[in-house]
Design an enzyme around this catalytic site. Sequence first.
Site, mmCIF file in Angstrom:
data_model
loop_
_atom_site.group_PDB
_atom_site.id
_atom_site.type_symbol
_atom_site.label_atom_id
_atom_site.label_comp_id
_atom_site.label_asym_id
_atom_site.label_seq_id
_atom_site.Cartn_x
_atom_site.Cartn_y
_atom_site.Cartn_z
ATOM 1 N N GLU A 15 -30.138 75.479 -16.719
ATOM 2 C CA GLU A 15 -30.470 75.497 -15.303
ATOM 3 C C GLU A 15 -29.520 74.614 -14.506
ATOM 4 O OE1 GLU A 15 -34.618 74.584 -14.652
ATOM 5 O OE2 GLU A 15 -35.137 75.525 -16.568
ATOM 6 N N CYS A 66 -38.793 63.160 -23.453
ATOM 7 C CA CYS A 66 -39.599 62.489 -22.423
ATOM 8 C C CYS A 66 -40.897 63.283 -22.236
ATOM 9 C CB CYS A 66 -38.837 62.415 -21.111
ATOM 10 S SG CYS A 66 -37.282 61.507 -21.229
ATOM 11 N N GLY A 105 -30.959 68.151 -20.644
ATOM 12 C CA GLY A 105 -30.174 67.421 -21.623
ATOM 13 C C GLY A 105 -29.960 65.962 -21.278
ATOM 14 N N GLU A 106 -29.550 65.197 -22.277
ATOM 15 C CA GLU A 106 -29.167 63.792 -22.141
ATOM 16 C C GLU A 106 -27.643 63.732 -22.236
ATOM 17 O OE1 GLU A 106 -28.050 60.225 -21.950
ATOM 18 O OE2 GLU A 106 -30.177 60.528 -21.582
ATOM 19 N N LEU A 157 -35.311 54.435 -15.711
ATOM 20 C CA LEU A 157 -36.089 53.225 -15.970
ATOM 21 C C LEU A 157 -37.560 53.589 -16.182
ATOM 22 C CD1 LEU A 157 -36.003 50.153 -16.191
ATOM 23 C CD2 LEU A 157 -36.207 50.020 -13.696
ATOM 24 N N ASN A 176 -42.584 66.149 -10.542
ATOM 25 C CA ASN A 176 -42.702 67.593 -10.365
ATOM 26 C C ASN A 176 -43.804 68.091 -11.296
ATOM 27 O OD1 ASN A 176 -40.910 68.546 -8.396
ATOM 28 N ND2 ASN A 176 -39.169 68.418 -9.776
ATOM 29 N N CYS A 220 -37.404 70.086 -14.327
ATOM 30 C CA CYS A 220 -36.299 70.530 -15.159
ATOM 31 C C CYS A 220 -36.799 71.239 -16.412
ATOM 32 C CB CYS A 220 -35.437 69.323 -15.549
ATOM 33 S SG CYS A 220 -33.852 69.816 -16.192
#
Length: 350
Positions: free
Chosen positions: A89, A110, A151-152, A205, A280, A323
């Site tokens: 995306e 997460c 993604g990271e 954070l 979201n 996301c």
Amino acid sequence: MRIEHLRQRLRALGANPRHEQRVLRLWSQALPQDAGRREIGSFLPSTLVAALPALSEELAGLAKLVSEHPGEDGSARLLVALPDGQAVESVLLPRDGLCVSTQGGCAVGCVFCMTGTTGLIRQVGSAEIVAQVALARTRRPVKKVVFMGMGEPAHNLDNVMEAIDLLGTVGNIGHKNLVFSTVGDPRVFEALPQGRVKPALALSLHTTKPDLREQLLPRAPRITPEALVDAGEAYARATAYPIQYQWTLLEGINDGDDEIEGIVRLLHGKYAILNLIPYNTVEELPFKRPSWEQAADMARRLHRRGILTKLRQSAGQDVEGGCGQLRARAERPLSTVKWLDKSQIKQSFV
């Protein structure tokens, strides 16, 4: 495809460094390869000229638009197909911004993120990252790129750094307008200062409590909020760009008085901006978005305590803005993943 592989192919077609830069500049800025007043045959090698139509078609195929979902706020979420059929995306943001994905899926997990439900599927190549920018530029101007999509970025560091280098040079994006977002992988603080293009840095954070952070970001590096801020401050002073600290507001989890005190303790006097981002909402996940009034009150209280705080209106609330939501809807039902119940998290840290 990586950008370095593309450069090697151009060299094999007779391109010198200036020819390479021209091809990459036009592609990344979504301009036709025959742009300009002069006939390209008068200054490009004939072998390269002959190959350009097929090459342009191949580059366009690195990121193909599957669907576009405009939001009322001026954003538009794009579902983008990669050459192997995997989908990522991108989000066109108000004021000429673009959020791009650096991985298919994500390994950090997460607990409040839809992307985290899939795990890591594959890395996105540097050319595929730039192709998301080129695709977006066929639809509207792009003057800022944030690496905050699926993604990271730290887990795909070589590809992301290669894309940043191109976008910050021939891609015509100002260095401060390239924003690298990470949960705090230590490799980032080593790699970013060494790059020719030094992007701005956004650090996730989300809480000032180490134990709660481990629950919210279960597979992030075990770095304390204090250590994360110390590393961020060093990068901010070295680049003269303030660090953007990202704080996804989860009702009843990280929006209390104790967190306000913790933020003041961590960030007072730092070269930093705190971005409060109301969550979201995702139906399948057990978290809620606080009211705008609650979020605005938290921002005001922090501002009065000397913390430069911006309350962000999460883009695309009306178009599955969280996301990973579009990809999940398009590809399959949400995987069955065992998450901590919100009440369990809250009870552990009140």
